[in-house]
Write a protein that holds these residues in place. Structure first.
Motif, PDB file in Angstrom:
ATOM      1  N   LEU A  46       0.839  -1.211   0.000  1.00 15.04           N
ATOM      2  CA  LEU A  46       0.000   0.000   0.000  1.00 15.04           C
ATOM      3  C   LEU A  46       0.875   1.262   0.000  1.00 15.04           C
ATOM      4  O   LEU A  46       0.546   2.237  -0.681  1.00 15.04           O
ATOM      5  CB  LEU A  46      -0.952   0.010   1.213  1.00 15.04           C
ATOM      6  CG  LEU A  46      -1.889   1.220   1.270  1.00 15.04           C
ATOM      7  CD1 LEU A  46      -2.849   1.254   0.076  1.00 15.04           C
ATOM      8  CD2 LEU A  46      -2.705   1.238   2.568  1.00 15.04           C
ATOM      9  N   GLU A  47       1.988   1.194   0.740  1.00 12.06           N
ATOM     10  CA  GLU A  47       2.875   2.368   0.768  1.00 12.06           C
ATOM     11  C   GLU A  47       3.334   2.689  -0.666  1.00 12.06           C
ATOM     12  O   GLU A  47       3.344   3.850  -1.076  1.00 12.06           O
ATOM     13  CB  GLU A  47       4.070   2.095   1.684  1.00 12.06           C
ATOM     14  CG  GLU A  47       4.816   3.350   2.047  1.00 12.06           C
ATOM     15  CD  GLU A  47       5.928   3.107   3.056  1.00 12.06           C
ATOM     16  OE1 GLU A  47       5.616   2.740   4.211  1.00 12.06           O
ATOM     17  OE2 GLU A  47       7.095   3.263   2.676  1.00 12.06           O
ATOM     18  N   GLN A  48       3.668   1.627  -1.414  1.00 13.69           N
ATOM     19  CA  GLN A  48       4.056   1.788  -2.823  1.00 13.69           C
ATOM     20  C   GLN A  48       2.925   2.382  -3.649  1.00 13.69           C
ATOM     21  O   GLN A  48       3.110   3.318  -4.412  1.00 13.69           O
ATOM     22  CB  GLN A  48       4.402   0.406  -3.422  1.00 13.69           C
ATOM     23  CG  GLN A  48       5.776  -0.084  -3.106  1.00 13.69           C
ATOM     24  CD  GLN A  48       6.819   0.809  -3.760  1.00 13.69           C
ATOM     25  OE1 GLN A  48       7.513   1.532  -3.072  1.00 13.69           O
ATOM     26  NE2 GLN A  48       6.894   0.791  -5.090  1.00 13.69           N
ATOM     27  N   GLU A  49       1.717   1.771  -3.474  1.00 12.21           N
ATOM     28  CA  GLU A  49       0.539   2.209  -4.251  1.00 12.21           C
ATOM     29  C   GLU A  49       0.239   3.680  -4.030  1.00 12.21           C
ATOM     30  O   GLU A  49      -0.078   4.408  -4.958  1.00 12.21           O
ATOM     31  CB  GLU A  49      -0.710   1.425  -3.807  1.00 12.21           C
ATOM     32  CG  GLU A  49      -0.927   0.121  -4.529  1.00 12.21           C
ATOM     33  CD  GLU A  49      -2.143  -0.599  -3.967  1.00 12.21           C
ATOM     34  OE1 GLU A  49      -3.234  -0.012  -3.897  1.00 12.21           O
ATOM     35  OE2 GLU A  49      -1.988  -1.779  -3.564  1.00 12.21           O
ATOM     36  N   LEU A  50       0.325   4.114  -2.769  1.00 10.74           N
ATOM     37  CA  LEU A  50      -0.056   5.492  -2.448  1.00 10.74           C
ATOM     38  C   LEU A  50       0.958   6.497  -2.987  1.00 10.74           C
ATOM     39  O   LEU A  50       0.609   7.653  -3.226  1.00 10.74           O
ATOM     40  CB  LEU A  50      -0.209   5.668  -0.930  1.00 10.74           C
ATOM     41  CG  LEU A  50      -1.330   4.869  -0.263  1.00 10.74           C
ATOM     42  CD1 LEU A  50      -1.405   5.192   1.232  1.00 10.74           C
ATOM     43  CD2 LEU A  50      -2.691   5.138  -0.911  1.00 10.74           C
ATOM     44  N   SER A  51       2.194   6.019  -3.209  1.00 10.06           N
ATOM     45  CA  SER A  51       3.240   6.953  -3.666  1.00 10.06           C
ATOM     46  C   SER A  51       2.908   7.524  -5.052  1.00 10.06           C
ATOM     47  O   SER A  51       3.369   8.604  -5.406  1.00 10.06           O
ATOM     48  CB  SER A  51       4.610   6.277  -3.651  1.00 10.06           C
ATOM     49  OG  SER A  51       4.615   5.246  -4.610  1.00 10.06           O
ATOM     50  N   GLN A  52       2.028   6.825  -5.821  1.00  8.44           N
ATOM     51  CA  GLN A  52       1.663   7.322  -7.165  1.00  8.44           C
ATOM     52  C   GLN A  52       0.907   8.653  -7.098  1.00  8.44           C
ATOM     53  O   GLN A  52       0.808   9.361  -8.093  1.00  8.44           O
ATOM     54  CB  GLN A  52       0.817   6.285  -7.903  1.00  8.44           C
ATOM     55  CG  GLN A  52      -0.568   6.107  -7.305  1.00  8.44           C
ATOM     56  CD  GLN A  52      -1.435   5.147  -8.082  1.00  8.44           C
ATOM     57  OE1 GLN A  52      -1.829   5.408  -9.206  1.00  8.44           O
ATOM     58  NE2 GLN A  52      -1.729   4.013  -7.453  1.00  8.44           N
ATOM     59  N   TYR A  53       0.341   8.987  -5.921  1.00  9.71           N
ATOM     60  CA  TYR A  53      -0.433  10.231  -5.835  1.00  9.71           C
ATOM     61  C   TYR A  53       0.460  11.441  -5.513  1.00  9.71           C
ATOM     62  O   TYR A  53      -0.031  12.558  -5.341  1.00  9.71           O
ATOM     63  CB  TYR A  53      -1.559  10.084  -4.800  1.00  9.71           C
ATOM     64  CG  TYR A  53      -2.505   8.961  -5.175  1.00  9.71           C
ATOM     65  CD1 TYR A  53      -3.315   9.072  -6.301  1.00  9.71           C
ATOM     66  CD2 TYR A  53      -2.553   7.773  -4.439  1.00  9.71           C
ATOM     67  CE1 TYR A  53      -4.157   8.037  -6.679  1.00  9.71           C
ATOM     68  CE2 TYR A  53      -3.387   6.736  -4.814  1.00  9.71           C
ATOM     69  CZ  TYR A  53      -4.187   6.870  -5.926  1.00  9.71           C
ATOM     70  OH  TYR A  53      -5.012   5.848  -6.309  1.00  9.71           O
ATOM     71  N   GLY A  54       1.766  11.187  -5.384  1.00 11.41           N
ATOM     72  CA  GLY A  54       2.716  12.289  -5.261  1.00 11.41           C
ATOM     73  C   GLY A  54       2.704  13.003  -3.927  1.00 11.41           C
ATOM     74  O   GLY A  54       3.125  14.151  -3.828  1.00 11.41           O
ATOM     75  N   THR A  55       2.204  12.350  -2.898  1.00  9.12           N
ATOM     76  CA  THR A  55       2.183  12.959  -1.570  1.00  9.12           C
ATOM     77  C   THR A  55       2.885  11.996  -0.608  1.00  9.12           C
ATOM     78  O   THR A  55       2.914  10.791  -0.863  1.00  9.12           O
ATOM     79  CB  THR A  55       0.719  13.265  -1.165  1.00  9.12           C
ATOM     80  OG1 THR A  55       0.710  13.698   0.175  1.00  9.12           O
ATOM     81  CG2 THR A  55      -0.193  12.066  -1.298  1.00  9.12           C
TER      82      THR A  55
END
Ligand code: NAP
Length: 247
Positions: A46-55
């Motif tokens: 999830l940490e990886q997935e959320l990084s796509q939102y640039g925050t």
């Protein structure tokens, strides 16, 4: 519903409703801290997935039911994010059975993970929130905390307890500009409800005026509202998100 740059902490976000909440806040520009306990791979993914939102988003392995762990978590989040604006107490479990068969362990475990965790995180988080003179705490309760459910005496008691806690904290901390609200989801499709068979699913859906089960996204949308300044005059409330089931 602007949450851009706010720091949001979501407990139990490795899957289900918590994951949907963490994702929705990240999509809307919030910086997201989240926890998991046993689902380590899912938490890291999830940490990886959320990084796509640039925050900035970071996952922590932390047991919400343990006070010292909760205090350490808040200290670490404050160090990593510079503060905490929104806490969403979402981690929860079920150990369903009729009272006749319910063991003391099943009672204690559910109350410890669902209710004591809320005390732990809220108490620890109010320190930085009081320093910042603002904060929003959102407790994920359940409709069964309002209406009861056969086979869920432990779970219903923990969810009703969260509502009493929410209203008390709203009264205690309102003067510090810290709001505390609860969300009472109805039937939401996640692993928690995944054990039901087709027949049971049909029965539940019959009792829902909107004729569908809810999704994690439905709860995430409500969290976004209660976490943003759009709800700045709302505290001590229970927002029921259940497709009209409990009327
Ligand atoms: P879920 O899919 O079973 O997910 C539960 C989450 O809680 C997981 O991420 C799990 O993490 C985490 N968790 C469990 N014990 C923990 C602990 N001691 N410390 C930290 N995290 C812990 O459940 P869900 O359906 O998404 O439910 C989320 C919340 O909504 C719960 O509070 C539940 O009671 C409430 N709710 C759900 C429904 C529904 O219909 N699904 C309805 C009303 C209310 P790990 O896997 O990493 O352990």
């Amino acid at each position: 519903m602007n949450v851009s740059n706010k720091c949001v902490l979501v407990t139990g976000a490795s899957r289900g409703i918590g994951k949907a909440i963490a994702t929705e806040f990240a999509k809307n520009g919030a910086r997201v801290a989240f926890t998991y306990l046993s689902s380590i791979e899912k938490g890291q993914a999830l940490e990886q997935e959320l990084s796509q939102y640039g925050t900035f988003c970071k996952g922590y392995k932390s047991d919400a039911s343990d006070y010292t762990s909760a205090e350490n978590l808040i200290n670490q989040v404050v160090e990593d994010f510079g503060g905490v604006d929104v806490v969403i107490n979402n981690a929860g479990i079920t150990r369903d059975t009729l009272l006749m068969r319910m063991s003391e362990e099943q009672w204690d475990e559910v109350l410890r993970i669902n209710l004591k965790s809320v005390f732990n995180l809220t108490k620890a988080a109010t320190k930085p929130m009081m320093r910042a003179k603002s904060g929003s705490i959102i407790n994920i309760s359940s409709v069964v905390g309002l209406m009861g459910n056969a086979g869920q005496a432990n779970y219903s008691a923990s969810k009703a307890g969260m509502i009493g806690f929410t209203k008390s904290i709203a009264k205690e901390l309102g003067s510090r500009n810290i709001r505390c609200n609860a969300i009472a989801p109805g039937f939401i499709e996640t692993e928690m409800t995944g054990e039901l068979n087709e027949e049971q699913l049909k029965e539940w859906t019959k009792s829902i005026p909107l004729k569908r089960a809810g999704q994690g996204q439905d709860i995430a949308n409500a969290c976004l509202f209660l976490g943003s300044d759009a709800s700045s005059y709302i505290t001590g409330q229970v927002l029921v998100v259940d497709g009209g089931m409990l009327m």
